[in-house]
Write a protein that holds these residues in place. Structure first.
Motif, PDB file in Angstrom:
ATOM      1  N   SER A  55       0.810  -1.215   0.000  1.00 42.65           N
ATOM      2  CA  SER A  55       0.000   0.000   0.000  1.00 42.65           C
ATOM      3  C   SER A  55       0.842   1.263   0.000  1.00 42.65           C
ATOM      4  O   SER A  55       0.334   2.350  -0.268  1.00 42.65           O
ATOM      5  CB  SER A  55      -0.935   0.015   1.220  1.00 42.65           C
ATOM      6  OG  SER A  55      -0.180  -0.041   2.418  1.00 42.65           O
ATOM      7  N   GLY A 113      -3.683   5.085  -0.978  1.00 44.47           N
ATOM      8  CA  GLY A 113      -4.699   6.026  -0.527  1.00 44.47           C
ATOM      9  C   GLY A 113      -5.943   5.315  -0.031  1.00 44.47           C
ATOM     10  O   GLY A 113      -6.133   4.108  -0.234  1.00 44.47           O
ATOM     11  N   ARG A 114      -6.793   6.070   0.621  1.00 46.86           N
ATOM     12  CA  ARG A 114      -7.986   5.491   1.236  1.00 46.86           C
ATOM     13  C   ARG A 114      -9.211   5.526   0.338  1.00 46.86           C
ATOM     14  O   ARG A 114     -10.124   4.729   0.490  1.00 46.86           O
ATOM     15  CB  ARG A 114      -8.303   6.243   2.536  1.00 46.86           C
ATOM     16  CG  ARG A 114      -7.217   6.110   3.591  1.00 46.86           C
ATOM     17  CD  ARG A 114      -7.588   6.842   4.866  1.00 46.86           C
ATOM     18  NE  ARG A 114      -6.561   6.704   5.890  1.00 46.86           N
ATOM     19  CZ  ARG A 114      -6.462   5.691   6.735  1.00 46.86           C
ATOM     20  NH1 ARG A 114      -7.358   4.714   6.681  1.00 46.86           N
ATOM     21  NH2 ARG A 114      -5.501   5.642   7.641  1.00 46.86           N
ATOM     22  N   SER A 115      -9.265   6.479  -0.570  1.00 49.97           N
ATOM     23  CA  SER A 115     -10.456   6.619  -1.418  1.00 49.97           C
ATOM     24  C   SER A 115     -10.172   6.062  -2.812  1.00 49.97           C
ATOM     25  O   SER A 115      -9.033   5.761  -3.169  1.00 49.97           O
ATOM     26  CB  SER A 115     -10.869   8.095  -1.512  1.00 49.97           C
ATOM     27  OG  SER A 115      -9.825   8.866  -2.073  1.00 49.97           O
ATOM     28  N   GLY A 116     -11.238   5.928  -3.606  1.00 47.51           N
ATOM     29  CA  GLY A 116     -11.094   5.432  -4.971  1.00 47.51           C
ATOM     30  C   GLY A 116     -11.666   4.045  -5.146  1.00 47.51           C
ATOM     31  O   GLY A 116     -11.965   3.331  -4.186  1.00 47.51           O
ATOM     32  N   ARG A 117     -11.803   3.663  -6.410  1.00 45.51           N
ATOM     33  CA  ARG A 117     -12.355   2.341  -6.727  1.00 45.51           C
ATOM     34  C   ARG A 117     -11.320   1.251  -6.489  1.00 45.51           C
ATOM     35  O   ARG A 117     -10.119   1.477  -6.544  1.00 45.51           O
ATOM     36  CB  ARG A 117     -12.805   2.307  -8.178  1.00 45.51           C
ATOM     37  CG  ARG A 117     -13.892   3.329  -8.541  1.00 45.51           C
ATOM     38  CD  ARG A 117     -14.314   3.148  -9.997  1.00 45.51           C
ATOM     39  NE  ARG A 117     -13.156   3.213 -10.887  1.00 45.51           N
ATOM     40  CZ  ARG A 117     -13.201   2.874 -12.183  1.00 45.51           C
ATOM     41  NH1 ARG A 117     -14.331   2.427 -12.699  1.00 45.51           N
ATOM     42  NH2 ARG A 117     -12.120   2.992 -12.921  1.00 45.51           N
ATOM     43  N   ASP A 160      -8.884   0.834  -9.347  1.00 47.31           N
ATOM     44  CA  ASP A 160      -7.827   1.833  -9.390  1.00 47.31           C
ATOM     45  C   ASP A 160      -6.761   1.548  -8.340  1.00 47.31           C
ATOM     46  O   ASP A 160      -5.554   1.694  -8.597  1.00 47.31           O
ATOM     47  CB  ASP A 160      -8.419   3.227  -9.165  1.00 47.31           C
ATOM     48  CG  ASP A 160      -9.352   3.639 -10.282  1.00 47.31           C
ATOM     49  OD1 ASP A 160      -9.185   3.124 -11.411  1.00 47.31           O
ATOM     50  OD2 ASP A 160     -10.262   4.452 -10.028  1.00 47.31           O
ATOM     51  N   LYS A 161      -7.199   1.138  -7.146  1.00 51.38           N
ATOM     52  CA  LYS A 161      -6.239   0.821  -6.097  1.00 51.38           C
ATOM     53  C   LYS A 161      -5.335  -0.344  -6.490  1.00 51.38           C
ATOM     54  O   LYS A 161      -4.129  -0.331  -6.249  1.00 51.38           O
ATOM     55  CB  LYS A 161      -6.972   0.495  -4.789  1.00 51.38           C
ATOM     56  CG  LYS A 161      -7.656   1.693  -4.137  1.00 51.38           C
ATOM     57  CD  LYS A 161      -8.294   1.294  -2.815  1.00 51.38           C
ATOM     58  CE  LYS A 161      -8.916   2.491  -2.127  1.00 51.38           C
ATOM     59  NZ  LYS A 161      -9.510   2.144  -0.825  1.00 51.38           N
TER      60      LYS A 161
END
Length: 348
Positions: free
Chosen positions: A156, A199-203, A206-207
């Motif tokens: 991560s 990061g914590r947000s997003g689809r 994408d992650k």
């Protein structure tokens, strides 16, 4: 919850020699406990002025020591609900203690539970030398199964740093060569640091794409021939098997285990010690198989005779006591030669 780290070190040498038998950790803990029970001063001042204080917290199943950095100057302030600042409410003679916990495990491994402010592992070596005359040389425990760990790591974060004067695209290939060359034109002193994270947000898609890209960069760093120029290269993520957070040091290929702790518990002097002992004992159990597989076995038993009883003031006081004792012997010899046999010289 708050995050703490557990580092693993090994006592490789003692008093300049390779240590092929167990370190007498239990004897060290007993000496410190006895000194505490009788009120012997256990403070030690390092060359740089740092004051350290150790105490034994547990003898079994593993000796656990607390090492405090003692502060009585430059103390933080406290504030009320309106933000009004006032001094830390310390009673006369009280000090601020910043603690690191040390568990002495099998194979001369030391598990070190750290916080942001407690003494680093090398301070324990300083303390044992200054107070007990021991000179342990600590080396980090290396993860020889780094490939297996990285294979399980759901990465991560990836971060690296190097001195600005070493910035050069020659260290890397492709896009990173351009990044380092560009940075060299912007920064010519200090430290250059880059951190990439999912990061914590997003689809989720994408992650995963970012994780895959970070994994490519990790592989590139591990293949690079100039990694020794970097000061800091780490990968962080979740172990897909255990669910634990892992931080892998790609320079030394060793790991730091991260744990979640209750800050309220660690702010309570009594509860914090019990919690630290439980954490370190669990780390010992969880990693025993790995240590047995990767570290040399030790023969024989610990030499408790290496550890003297603690005299107030550490080795300086011990040396003074030896000098006094030698002087007493000389006086006694002179008296005996002068016909003073039968007299006993008693020092008060």
């Amino acid at each position: 919850m708050a995050r703490r780290s557990v580092q693993f070190w090994r006592i490789e040498q003692l008093n300049g020699d390779e240590l092929s038998r167990p370190f007498p950790a239990r004897r060290v803990a007993e000496v410190l406990k006895n000194a505490q029970d009788v009120g012997t001063d256990r403070h030690f001042t390092s060359v740089d002025g740092t004051v350290l204080l150790a105490q034994a917290a547990s003898l079994a199943p593993h000796p656990v020591l607390l090492l405090d950095r003692v502060r009585d100057t430059n103390l933080p302030s406290v504030g009320d609900v309106l933000g009004r600042r006032k001094p830390l409410p310390l009673a006369p003679g009280d000090h601020l203690l910043e603690t690191t916990y040390f568990a002495f495990l099998k194979r001369n491994v030391i598990a070190v539970l750290t916080s942001g402010n407690g003494p680093r592992a090398s301070r324990m070596a300083e303390y044992l030398e200054g107070m007990l005359g021991l000179e342990p040389n600590l080396v980090p425990v290396v993860r020889e199964d780094i490939e297996e760990i990285l294979g399980r790591l759901e990465v991560s974060r990836f971060e690296f740093a190097l001195p600005a004067e070493r910035l050069s695209g020659k260290l890397m290939e492709g896009e990173w060569a351009d990044v380092l060359d560009s940075a060299s034109r912007l920064v010519n002193e200090g430290t250059f640091r880059i951190s990439l994270s999912v990061g914590r947000s997003g689809r989720a898609e994408d992650k995963q794409r970012i994780r895959d890209r970070i994994q490519q960069l990790i592989d590139l760093f591990r293949r690079a021939g100039s990694v020794e120029h970097f000061d800091y290269v780490v990968a962080e993520g979740k172990d897909s098997l255990t669910g634990d957070r892992e931080v892998v040091d790609l320079l030394k290929e060793r790991f730091i285990s991260h744990i979640e702790v209750d800050p309220d518990v660690f702010n309570d002097p009594q509860k914090s010690v019990a919690e630290a002992i439980a954490i370190l004992n669990k780390q010992a159990r969880d990693n025993e198989a790995f240590f047995a597989r990767t570290l040399p076995d030790l023969k024989g038993t610990a030499d408790a005779g290496l550890v003297p009883d603690l005299v107030s003031g550490g080795m300086a006081a011990m040396h003074a006591a030896l000098v006094d004792a030698a002087a007493d012997v000389e006086v006694a010899d002179v008296e005996e030669e002068a016909g003073g046999a039968g007299h006993e010289l008693v020092r008060g």
